[in-house]
Design a protein around this motif. Sequence first.
Motif, PDB file in Angstrom:
ATOM      1  N   ASN A  59       2.037  -3.854  -0.279  1.00 28.66           N
ATOM      2  CA  ASN A  59       2.002  -4.272   1.111  1.00 28.66           C
ATOM      3  C   ASN A  59       0.613  -4.835   1.402  1.00 28.66           C
ATOM      4  O   ASN A  59      -0.281  -4.759   0.553  1.00 28.66           O
ATOM      5  CB  ASN A  59       2.350  -3.111   2.058  1.00 28.66           C
ATOM      6  N   ASP A  60       0.440  -5.400   2.561  1.00 26.24           N
ATOM      7  CA  ASP A  60      -0.834  -6.033   2.908  1.00 26.24           C
ATOM      8  C   ASP A  60      -1.991  -5.046   2.814  1.00 26.24           C
ATOM      9  O   ASP A  60      -3.050  -5.363   2.285  1.00 26.24           O
ATOM     10  CB  ASP A  60      -0.782  -6.624   4.321  1.00 26.24           C
ATOM     11  N   SER A  87       9.107  -3.199  -5.171  1.00 23.93           N
ATOM     12  CA  SER A  87       8.155  -2.562  -4.279  1.00 23.93           C
ATOM     13  C   SER A  87       8.858  -1.463  -3.489  1.00 23.93           C
ATOM     14  O   SER A  87      10.002  -1.612  -3.100  1.00 23.93           O
ATOM     15  CB  SER A  87       7.576  -3.601  -3.314  1.00 23.93           C
ATOM     16  N   LYS A 145      12.629  -2.565  -3.074  1.00 20.60           N
ATOM     17  CA  LYS A 145      12.926  -3.953  -2.714  1.00 20.60           C
ATOM     18  C   LYS A 145      12.273  -4.904  -3.706  1.00 20.60           C
ATOM     19  O   LYS A 145      11.280  -4.553  -4.345  1.00 20.60           O
ATOM     20  CB  LYS A 145      12.390  -4.241  -1.316  1.00 20.60           C
ATOM     21  N   GLY A 148       7.404  -9.185  -3.002  1.00 21.40           N
ATOM     22  CA  GLY A 148       7.134 -10.292  -2.081  1.00 21.40           C
ATOM     23  C   GLY A 148       6.464 -11.451  -2.810  1.00 21.40           C
ATOM     24  O   GLY A 148       6.334 -11.443  -4.030  1.00 21.40           O
ATOM     25  N   GLU A 149       6.019 -12.396  -2.055  1.00 23.28           N
ATOM     26  CA  GLU A 149       5.384 -13.601  -2.595  1.00 23.28           C
ATOM     27  C   GLU A 149       4.010 -13.262  -3.179  1.00 23.28           C
ATOM     28  O   GLU A 149       3.104 -12.839  -2.453  1.00 23.28           O
ATOM     29  CB  GLU A 149       5.265 -14.656  -1.483  1.00 23.28           C
ATOM     30  N   LYS A 152       0.839 -15.105  -1.683  1.00 20.16           N
ATOM     31  CA  LYS A 152       0.325 -14.512  -0.440  1.00 20.16           C
ATOM     32  C   LYS A 152      -0.624 -13.360  -0.758  1.00 20.16           C
ATOM     33  O   LYS A 152      -1.709 -13.255  -0.183  1.00 20.16           O
ATOM     34  CB  LYS A 152       1.499 -14.009   0.407  1.00 20.16           C
ATOM     35  N   TYR A 153      -0.235 -12.500  -1.695  1.00 24.13           N
ATOM     36  CA  TYR A 153      -1.057 -11.352  -2.046  1.00 24.13           C
ATOM     37  C   TYR A 153      -2.334 -11.773  -2.773  1.00 24.13           C
ATOM     38  O   TYR A 153      -3.383 -11.144  -2.609  1.00 24.13           O
ATOM     39  CB  TYR A 153      -0.256 -10.349  -2.866  1.00 24.13           C
TER      40      TYR A 153
END
Length: 170
Positions: A59-60, A87, A145, A148-149, A152-153
Amino acid sequence: MNQLLRKTELYETVLQKSLCAKEILWVCSPSLGSGAHRVFSQEILKNPPADTRFIFRVNDFAVKEGKFNPYEMQYLMEHFKGAKIKSNENFNSNIYIFDNSALLTSATLTEEAFENNSEVGVLIEGSDVEELRSFFNESLWNTSKPMGELKKYKNMWNLAQKSSKKVNLK
């Protein structure tokens, strides 16, 4: 049979078990640190097990705090061809499953944890491994899940690294 492992015994066990793993390498760890791939035998990168799965807390916040390194993730994706990566934000387990062995440990998937920290773990072999595989699959894998992209990370990671260097220079 279960065996208590401490400090360097953990690292040696992961190196040995990953060297021998042919069918399964399943790992869940809330953290993925720089150089984490060096925790495993480098031979496993040449011939990864048939069923390779990783679960991380992505996560962010984890990226900004340095607990998830997207470049290390990219390395794993490139070298463990066919690996499935997910994730999950609702776990705090460190589980490493190698074919018919499993390691439950305090050591996250970071080079620091295995090389420098005072970590402890239990190596499980025998019939208990199947129960742990079921837990991993049903309680962790099936509730996780897709990643993510990564781009972005990476951007977040780069900004966080720049910020921390500026703070350290002051």
